[in-house]
Design an enzyme around this catalytic site. Structure first.
Site, PDB file in Angstrom:
ATOM      1  N   HIS A 235     -58.650  14.307  48.926  1.00 33.80           N
ATOM      2  CA  HIS A 235     -57.441  14.557  49.707  1.00 33.80           C
ATOM      3  C   HIS A 235     -57.687  14.403  51.204  1.00 33.80           C
ATOM      4  O   HIS A 235     -56.741  14.122  51.952  1.00 33.80           O
ATOM      5  CB  HIS A 235     -56.892  15.945  49.385  1.00 33.80           C
ATOM      6  CG  HIS A 235     -56.187  16.013  48.074  1.00 33.80           C
ATOM      7  ND1 HIS A 235     -55.102  16.839  47.839  1.00 33.80           N
ATOM      8  CD2 HIS A 235     -56.397  15.345  46.908  1.00 33.80           C
ATOM      9  CE1 HIS A 235     -54.683  16.671  46.597  1.00 33.80           C
ATOM     10  NE2 HIS A 235     -55.476  15.786  46.009  1.00 33.80           N
TER      11      HIS A 235
ATOM     12  N   HIS B 210     -60.544  12.244  37.298  1.00 35.31           N
ATOM     13  CA  HIS B 210     -60.071  13.192  36.303  1.00 35.31           C
ATOM     14  C   HIS B 210     -61.054  13.364  35.151  1.00 35.31           C
ATOM     15  O   HIS B 210     -60.716  13.986  34.138  1.00 35.31           O
ATOM     16  CB  HIS B 210     -58.692  12.769  35.800  1.00 35.31           C
ATOM     17  CG  HIS B 210     -57.624  12.924  36.832  1.00 35.31           C
ATOM     18  ND1 HIS B 210     -56.306  12.603  36.616  1.00 35.31           N
ATOM     19  CD2 HIS B 210     -57.684  13.374  38.118  1.00 35.31           C
ATOM     20  CE1 HIS B 210     -55.608  12.841  37.717  1.00 35.31           C
ATOM     21  NE2 HIS B 210     -56.428  13.303  38.644  1.00 35.31           N
TER      22      HIS B 210
END
Length: 737
Positions: A90, A260
């Site tokens: 992020h 993920h």
């Protein structure tokens, strides 16, 4: 009296100019990241400090932190790896290709608005977990570098080998106000009513230069567009947002599937249990936000996204489980404990471990955006290939992760540290190393004379040098004159450059280069990149001298020429300017006026307001408009470096009126006779209209202002010509930008 009702009769409070005049041109973005906000010494050299770091010791401390679970924010599965990967992702993921802003390079995740975005919930805890390590190593490691390195070490500690790591991201000390995050007044899950022209999730186009589907998100809504659990529609949003972060389909699949493979999402209950974000929290929160009253508020009770998904049975180890489960199961829509849309495997055994209770197991679950990798045909093809070829998957993820976390660092000359990979990558905009002796002062003098004797009008050399150097962007450190990519596709074909002056000046300079390089017996050469800049410098110097000012325009050789094969055409195409007010170029503005684009461009070039003013006035005097027009050329002596632009702009004997309803072009007439004197664009007239810019223009337009103007123009010109010279130690260019 409640806090929100507190009086605002303090310095800086009350109704401000922007409240009275919301459309007023603001110059604040040209005054950021200066010594006034930086607590470090003026001579602090971050790259040198980083190189003095005990790098291996730092990495060992980070690795130990991964499994040192803290009671105040317990680690999922006893390992903080997933949290730190998300933090690094992020931090870097705000980058976008159109303006080079965002990204990890300044450590902006620490400041508003990013520190309080809904998508960054709980990353305040990740940074607090890092504080003891940051405190230990001090200024030898910036927050910007530490956040990315923590992500790399997290990957290593979970069995994955990253492609490499470079330090060199110097911290900034205030929120970057230059980034346009969108025009919305609300955050996700709303916050997209301005960036999209319509609500049709299958046809809508995202506003440039944005790269996120909502205000407050890094990428897209994980539940699907506007919360619609449609994997195919989600794929459309993913392709746009990842593409605008410089990722192709293969890199996108690798990042999603690879990222993920670790950790989990958090949605133990509704976000209604959470307190305000960090910027709205009370003083007692000490910069932490989203404090939850649900259960313990952390661990098994943590609330972040509202989604509750653990993707694999090995959330703290690298594996291909994500891809295996993606294709092995049929998926049905369900709800998280917080009520968010997510998917669960049909008829599957409970094989997924619980993050805190070893006696519990869960069925495999996925996000809508995960299923996009299965149901979008292009993504599916790549994902199946990765599943069948785990080595390709690992290599693709390693490379995509490195690109994600280093995309805004600019050329390899900025890379520092022991883990810099040796492989040169096309997205790094490679330029060959200098492989010949450089020209000396005597050579430079003779080359200048050859340039001035070439028969080409010197304004064309000014235009060419500016066109090459002004592609630089302070955000991602791309562009600039080094590489001479002005002669290559796509830059040579941009409308702003595809003009007769470029072809004529390049032809003359290539002839001079060939003559000089072919005549040497001492192996000395001059690159076309150097010659382009030298020609501009010689032209400025000559124009000043003929106007009565004996100046020497600095020039430092050492640039090299890139090849077309070393130039990613698609990547560079995103850098084509929408406007360049310095040479009076503008396509039709959308919701901004030409003068706003000028300030935007000046900020990319790391210019101050006086530098911007001097450059515009000088380029007009030098007759350097992109199309050869006379707009803003307020002088009877075009091609001479004078202060005539300012003198005539400020002349009260001239009245101005727009030529049509668009208000883009103006005519200036003699106040007394009404006869036409000048034409001007909005960019030209703003230096007489805007109070702050007029104040600067008055300095340069005064009877004693020309000498200072010439001096300031030369200094600003030299700065722009060298913005990309990361191989040089520069005192005139802010190192912290």
């Amino acid at each position: 009296m409640g806090e929100s009702k507190c009086p605002v009769n303090f310095a800086g409070g009350g109704t401000r100019n922007k409240d009275w005049w919301p459309d007023q041109l603001r110059l604040n973005i040209l005054r950021q990241h200066t010594s006034a906000s930086n607590p470090l010494d003026a001579d602090f050299d971050y790259a040198a400090a980083f190189n003095s770091l005990d790098y291996n010791a730092l990495k060992k401390d980070l690795e130990a932190l991964m499994t040192d679970s803290q009671d105040w924010w317990p680690a999922d599965f006893g390992h903080y790896g997933g949290l730190f990967i998300r933090m690094a992702w992020h931090s870097a993921g705000t980058y976008r290709v159109f303006d080079g802003r965002g990204g990890a390079g300044q450590g902006q995740q620490r400041f508003a608005p990013l520190n309080s975005w809904p998508d960054n919930a709980s990353l305040d805890k990740a940074r607090r977990l890092l504080w003891p390590i940051k405190q230990k190593y001090g200024n030898k490691i910036s927050w910007a570098d530490l956040m990315i390195l923590a992500g790399n070490v997290a990957l290593e500690s979970m069995g994955f080998k990253p492609f490499g790591f470079s330090g060199g991201r110097a911290d900034t000390w205030e929120a970057d106000e230059s980034v346009y995050w969108g025009g919305e007044k609300t955050w996700f899950p709303k916050g997209n009513d301005v960036r999209y022209p319509n609500d049709d999730i299958y046809t809508r186009d995202l506003e440039n230069p944005l790269a996120a589907s909502h205000m407050g998100l890094i990428y897209v809504n994980p539940e699907g567009p506007n919360g619609n659990p449609d994997p195919k529609a989600a794929a459309r949003d993913i392709r746009v947002t990842f593409g605008r972060m410089a990722m192709n389909d293969e890199e996108t699949v690798a990042l999603i599937a690879g990222g993920h493979s670790f950790g989990k999402t958090h949605g133990a209950s509704s976000g209604d249990h959470c307190g305000p974000e960090p910027e709205a929290a009370g003083l007692e929160a000490q910069g932490l936000g989203w404090q939850s009253k649900y259960g313990s508020g952390s661990g098994r009770d943590a609330i972040t996204s509202g989604l509750e998904v653990t993707w694999t049975k090995t959330p703290t180890r690298w594996s291909t489980n994500f891809l295996e489960y993606l294709f092995a199961f049929d998926w049905e829509l369900t709800k998280s404990p917080a009520g968010a849309n997510q998917w669960v495997a049909k008829n599957a055994d409970a094989i997924i471990p619980d993050a805190f209770d070893p006696s519990k197991k869960h069925k495999p679950q996925m996000l809508t955006t995960d299923l996009a990798l299965r149901y979008d045909p292009a993504y599916e093809k790549i994902a199946r290939r990765f599943l069948e070829n785990p080595d390709q998957f690992a290599d693709a993820f390693a490379r995509a992760w490195f690109k994600l976390t280093h995309r805004d660092m600019g050329p390899r000359a900025r890379y520092v540290g022991p883990e810099v990979p040796s492989e040169v990558l096309i997205w790094q905009d490679p330029i060959p190393a200098v492989n010949h002796p450089l020209v000396d002062a005597s050579d430079i003098a003779s080359l200048k004379q050859a340039i001035l004797n070439s028969g080409v009008d010197r304004s064309k050399f000014v235009s060419t040098a500016w066109a090459a150097a002004s592609t630089f962007r302070g955000g991602d450190k791309r562009g600039g004159a080094n590489g001479a990519r002005i002669r290559l596709a796509p830059q040579r074909d941009w409308e702003v450059n595809n003009q007769p002056w470029l072809k004529e000046s390049l032809a003359a300079l290539e002839k001079i280069q060939s003559s000089f390089n072919g005549s040497r017996s001492d192996r000395k050469k001059i690159s076309l990149a150097d010659l382009i800049v030298l020609a501009g410098c010689a032209a400025v110097e000559s124009a000043a001298q003929e106007a009565g000012h004996a100046v020497s325009v600095p020039f430092t050789p050492g640039r090299m020429d890139a090849s077309q094969e070393e130039t990613d055409v698609e990547s560079f195409s995103h850098m084509e300017p929408v406007a360049d007010g310095f040479r009076n170029y503008s396509t039709a503005p959308t919701r901004r006026r030409a003068e706003h684009y000028l300030v935007d461009k000046a900020q990319m070039l790391t210019l101050s307001a006086p530098e911007m003013t001097a450059l515009v006035g000088g380029l007009r005097a030098l007759n350097a408009n992109y199309d050869g027009s006379a707009h803003g050329v307020f002088t009877s002596r075009p091609g001479y470096l004078t202060n005539d632009f300012f003198v005539n702009l400020l002349d009260m004997g001239t009245t101005w009126k727009p030529t049509d309803a668009s208000g883009e072009l103006y005519e200036g007439a003699d106040r007394r006779t009404g006869s036409k004197k000048w034409t001007a664009t909005r960019v030209d007239l703003v230096f007489g209209s805007h109070a702050e810019l007029r104040a600067i223009a008055e300095v340069y337009g005064s009877s004693d202002g020309e000498r200072k103007f010439v001096k300031d123009f030369v200094a600003a010109w030299n700065k722009v010509m060298n913005l990309d010279r990361f191989d040089l130690k520069r005192e005139n260019v802010p190192a912290r930008l």
